[in-house]
Design a protein around this motif. Structure first.
Motif, mmCIF file in Angstrom:
data_model
loop_
_atom_site.group_PDB
_atom_site.id
_atom_site.type_symbol
_atom_site.label_atom_id
_atom_site.label_comp_id
_atom_site.label_asym_id
_atom_site.label_seq_id
_atom_site.Cartn_x
_atom_site.Cartn_y
_atom_site.Cartn_z
ATOM 1 N N UNK A 52 29.966 54.438 56.535
ATOM 2 C CA UNK A 52 30.415 54.645 57.914
ATOM 3 C C UNK A 52 29.251 55.054 58.801
ATOM 4 N N UNK A 53 29.185 54.460 59.996
ATOM 5 C CA UNK A 53 28.156 54.790 60.981
ATOM 6 C C UNK A 53 28.806 54.939 62.346
ATOM 7 N N UNK A 54 28.856 56.161 62.848
ATOM 8 C CA UNK A 54 29.415 56.393 64.184
ATOM 9 C C UNK A 54 28.557 55.715 65.252
ATOM 10 N N UNK A 55 27.258 55.655 65.007
ATOM 11 C CA UNK A 55 26.363 55.006 65.961
ATOM 12 C C UNK A 55 26.724 53.531 66.129
ATOM 13 N N UNK A 56 27.061 52.871 65.030
ATOM 14 C CA UNK A 56 27.433 51.459 65.097
ATOM 15 C C UNK A 56 28.645 51.245 65.995
ATOM 16 N N UNK A 57 29.678 52.086 65.827
ATOM 17 C CA UNK A 57 30.903 51.878 66.605
ATOM 18 C C UNK A 57 30.724 52.287 68.061
ATOM 19 N N UNK A 58 29.865 53.264 68.312
ATOM 20 C CA UNK A 58 29.574 53.600 69.704
ATOM 21 C C UNK A 58 28.834 52.443 70.386
ATOM 22 N N UNK A 59 27.911 51.814 69.650
ATOM 23 C CA UNK A 59 27.179 50.664 70.187
ATOM 24 C C UNK A 59 28.118 49.479 70.432
ATOM 25 N N UNK A 60 29.053 49.262 69.512
ATOM 26 C CA UNK A 60 30.014 48.161 69.667
ATOM 27 C C UNK A 60 30.811 48.303 70.964
ATOM 28 N N UNK A 61 31.266 49.510 71.251
ATOM 29 C CA UNK A 61 32.070 49.705 72.454
ATOM 30 C C UNK A 61 31.217 49.661 73.712
ATOM 31 N N UNK A 62 29.967 50.131 73.609
ATOM 32 C CA UNK A 62 29.050 49.987 74.742
ATOM 33 C C UNK A 62 28.813 48.507 75.056
ATOM 34 N N UNK A 63 28.615 47.698 74.003
ATOM 35 C CA UNK A 63 28.372 46.263 74.199
ATOM 36 C C UNK A 63 29.613 45.536 74.732
ATOM 37 N N UNK A 64 30.778 45.976 74.272
ATOM 38 C CA UNK A 64 32.012 45.290 74.653
ATOM 39 C C UNK A 64 32.283 45.401 76.163
ATOM 40 N N UNK A 65 31.945 46.549 76.759
ATOM 41 C CA UNK A 65 32.247 46.759 78.178
ATOM 42 C C UNK A 65 31.507 45.778 79.092
ATOM 43 N N UNK A 66 30.167 45.665 79.025
ATOM 44 C CA UNK A 66 29.501 44.694 79.915
ATOM 45 C C UNK A 66 29.846 43.253 79.568
#
Length: 329
Positions: free
Chosen positions: A283-297
């Protein structure tokens, strides 16, 4: 999280220091910081998590802000008394999930142990290395005058009596022996598990115990070791979920923020566990935070330029952009 927590579950508790300053922030005081190795000015929360000794999963349940020491002192309360009161305030929900509590050595105090047992719970914890422990007399009357002896000598963890202790097979690669002994400080019989391991050529012994003398010794080992998974939750919440990034001056707002930050880590874990392709990966919290950051733009660009991300031609490109910056599988 219920479907990912098996029967070997427990409630793990652990306080965590929160960096916070300001004259108008309620409950700011000096609390112990494990990272700094000393007391620092700020806030503290007592976090409760549900852990699974079989899978190693840890999910946040509830966090409560600790009151300053001078406030507790004025009411003749100690920190363990306050921690026990927090558990009691949530006891109905806790008993629906588990009857086992796991904590570190700080909580191996008679008052706290008595409070936990009084709530219908059992405690898995760690004793001090110099704990005063006694063997129990297993025999009957000796034939001599007077009351039969209760205890059969002092326990030396380095030289355990084979009559009272048996080997505990486990999957953690540690030598462990278990037996029922009397704890002088806790004033009760406990199930003692002595772990022995060699670190940098030095033999280390750890005294784990359970207030339930009928509990399986291997469960005591696994539950206590799994308790440490809470620390990763604190790390993820502080680094990626803004646990310490709050400027509220209200107790209610602070409480909401702390629990929202820790719960967001839960949500990311559930997202990974629900994806069969990602379930077995670390598990990587950084990965999922990046995924949601990318999804918005990407969603914004898709809407503004009228480009559908769901077509066969664009789907692969959008997925590639979505995982940009995440950890490699």
């Amino acid at each position: 999280m219920e479907k990912y927590i098996g029967p070997r579950r427990a409630l793990a508790i652990d306080p965590s220091f929160i960096h916070k300053s300001g004259k108008h922030t309620p409950c700011v005081s000096y609390f112990w910081s494990g990272c700094a190795g000393k007391a620092l000015r700020g806030l503290e929360i007592l976090a409760m998590s549900i852990i699974d000794a079989s899978t190693g999963f840890s999910f946040h349940l509830q966090a409560s802000q600790t009151l300053p020491s001078n406030f507790l002192k004025d009411r003749n309360l100690t920190l363990p008394d306050w921690y026990a009161a927090v558990i009691k305030a949530n006891i109905a929900q806790i008993l629906e999930i588990t009857t086992c509590v796991a904590a570190d050595a700080f909580f191996s105090k008679k008052g706290f142990v008595d409070d936990i047992i009084g709530m219908g719970l059992r405690l898995v914890c760690k004793l001090r290395d110099d704990a005063d422990l006694r063997y129990l007399c297993n025999g009957g009357k000796s034939g001599k005058r007077g009351k039969p002896a209760k205890y059969d000598g002092k326990v030396d963890p380095a030289n355990l009596d084979e009559k009272h202790f048996s080997t505990v097979p486990n999957d953690r690669g540690v030598k462990a022996k278990a037996g029922i002994v009397y704890s002088k400080s806790l004033k009760r019989n406990i199930l003692l598990v002595v772990e022995e391991m060699t670190i940098k050529g030095k033999t280390i012994r750890r005294l784990l115990f359970s207030t339930d003398t009928n509990q399986a010794p291997v469960d005591v080992i696994d539950i206590y070791h799994t308790r440490f998974q809470m620390e990763f939750g604190f790390r993820d919440a502080k680094q990626f979920a803004g646990l310490e990034n709050v400027q509220a001056h209200s107790v209610n707002k602070l409480d909401f923020h702390f629990n929202a930050a820790l719960t967001s880590v839960n949500i990311a874990k559930i997202i990974q566990l629900n994806d069969e392709r990602m379930r077995e990966l670390p598990f990587s919290m950084r990965t999922y935070k990046t995924l949601f950051y990318n999804r918005l733009p990407l969603s914004l660009f898709s809407a503004k330029f009228g480009i559908s991300a769901n077509t066969y031609k664009n789907q692969e490109i959008f997925n590639e952009l979505l995982i940009f910056g995440t950890m490699a599988a």
